[in-house]
Design a protein around this motif. Sequence first.
Motif, PDB file in Angstrom:
ATOM      1  N   GLU A 322       0.827  -1.201   0.000  1.00  8.59           N
ATOM      2  CA  GLU A 322       0.000   0.000   0.000  1.00  8.59           C
ATOM      3  C   GLU A 322       0.860   1.247   0.000  1.00  8.59           C
ATOM      4  O   GLU A 322       1.946   1.277   0.600  1.00  8.59           O
ATOM      5  N   VAL A 323       0.345   2.276  -0.679  1.00 11.13           N
ATOM      6  CA  VAL A 323       1.074   3.532  -0.835  1.00 11.13           C
ATOM      7  C   VAL A 323       0.110   4.689  -0.593  1.00 11.13           C
ATOM      8  O   VAL A 323      -1.023   4.691  -1.101  1.00 11.13           O
ATOM      9  N   ASP A 324       0.534   5.689   0.174  1.00  4.48           N
ATOM     10  CA  ASP A 324      -0.204   6.943   0.302  1.00  4.48           C
ATOM     11  C   ASP A 324       0.252   7.885  -0.808  1.00  4.48           C
ATOM     12  O   ASP A 324       1.443   8.217  -0.893  1.00  4.48           O
ATOM     13  N   ALA A 338      -3.569  -0.264  -8.533  1.00  2.00           N
ATOM     14  CA  ALA A 338      -3.677   1.188  -8.690  1.00  2.00           C
ATOM     15  C   ALA A 338      -2.411   1.755  -9.335  1.00  2.00           C
ATOM     16  O   ALA A 338      -1.301   1.234  -9.154  1.00  2.00           O
ATOM     17  N   MET A 339      -2.595   2.818 -10.094  1.00  2.00           N
ATOM     18  CA  MET A 339      -1.461   3.567 -10.627  1.00  2.00           C
ATOM     19  C   MET A 339      -1.080   4.632  -9.610  1.00  2.00           C
ATOM     20  O   MET A 339      -1.936   5.385  -9.124  1.00  2.00           O
ATOM     21  N   VAL A 352       6.645  -2.823  -0.805  1.00  2.00           N
ATOM     22  CA  VAL A 352       5.829  -2.326  -1.911  1.00  2.00           C
ATOM     23  C   VAL A 352       6.501  -2.728  -3.220  1.00  2.00           C
ATOM     24  O   VAL A 352       7.715  -2.514  -3.376  1.00  2.00           O
ATOM     25  N   GLU A 353       5.722  -3.325  -4.122  1.00  8.47           N
ATOM     26  CA  GLU A 353       6.255  -3.663  -5.437  1.00  8.47           C
ATOM     27  C   GLU A 353       5.504  -2.848  -6.491  1.00  8.47           C
ATOM     28  O   GLU A 353       4.273  -2.753  -6.466  1.00  8.47           O
ATOM     29  N   ILE A 354       6.271  -2.224  -7.414  1.00  4.40           N
ATOM     30  CA  ILE A 354       5.685  -1.400  -8.471  1.00  4.40           C
ATOM     31  C   ILE A 354       6.256  -1.808  -9.821  1.00  4.40           C
ATOM     32  O   ILE A 354       7.375  -2.333  -9.902  1.00  4.40           O
ATOM     33  N   VAL A 355       5.464  -1.592 -10.855  1.00  7.96           N
ATOM     34  CA  VAL A 355       5.872  -1.931 -12.210  1.00  7.96           C
ATOM     35  C   VAL A 355       5.679  -0.704 -13.098  1.00  7.96           C
ATOM     36  O   VAL A 355       4.597  -0.098 -13.115  1.00  7.96           O
TER      37      VAL A 355
END
Length: 357
Positions: A322-324, A338-339, A352-355
């Motif tokens: 999760e990201v704020d 979510a983007m 947190v993992e992002i692509v």
Amino acid sequence: MEEKRLLRITGKVQETPETFTFTLEPADGRPYDYRPGQYLSLIFDKNGREARRAYSFSTCPGVDVLPAITVKRVVNGEYSNHLIKHAVPGDSLRTTSANGRFLLPERGVDTIVYVAAGSGITPVMGHLKCLLAAKKTDKKAKASKILLLYASRDSRSTIFKAQIDRWIADFPGRFECIYFFSREKDAAHALFRHLNNGLFEQMLLRYFGGGITARHKKNTLFYLCAPTALMRMAAMTLRVLDFPDGSIIKETFVPDKNLPSRVVNPLVTHTIVAMGNDERIEFQTFGGETILGAALRQGIALPYSCKSGICLSCLAKCVQGEVDVAFSDQTRREGPGAMINTCIGYAVSERVEIVYQ
């Protein structure tokens, strides 16, 4: 994770007393891919640190041989003014790959309405070239009718006016442009007025034959590229007229100076895994530190431009954790699917993992 390129200036053309177009070619000979309406971020060196500024393409692949950006002189604009005053053909500029979501639609629509002001015409020009000047226009990008509402001081300061006037003459019934001049009366295709809510609504009602139907609402797109106040006015008017939010596409490079900040706590850490372009990078952020800020602190090259959640260069998809995401008026907690804007995104979960897509 982020590819940097060198582009060589091959031409410099003055458009107005305050505006120049720079034609660019890749210094390495490899193609530079972009789409109409996108921008690049020029990378400048300032006291040993990177400074970035975004400039929209005013060209269209398939219409123009080489990409070009159009730069307007800005009061206290350190880098724009440097380019206009000092950059000449033969110089090389360090830049990123093309970015931006101010793109033509994936499907054909009945109508496209543009609201532009000043240098906001630059990405719009790429669109118009695709729609009006391309010999084989992409069917997905077709629009039966195009309306441009373009605000400027006067004819002399109106960027690309000569070309737009030619299109007015060449495409009667399909392309219409109305200029809004604040310092010139009695100009052709122009009103000596500022564009406001009431006038914008009147223009749309007239354009749609006196009434806005369900078909108009479903098959019209609005592209806004202008100062924040003008875009806010236009968006509010469109919502009052019950056009869906998804039909309104905005482009701005004005940094948000009211972004909330957090106290950085180095005793709290989060693990970030960033993936994209066949790369996988793992690093740590401190509590209260943005994902992008942590990456830059550690010399990790993630995509970015404005650092204020405006340009979307840093956008990535969250696949775990999760990201704020802290905008000036709200903070949204986002999770998988979510983007997120990494420049204003703060890790909440331990991992947190992002692509990057």
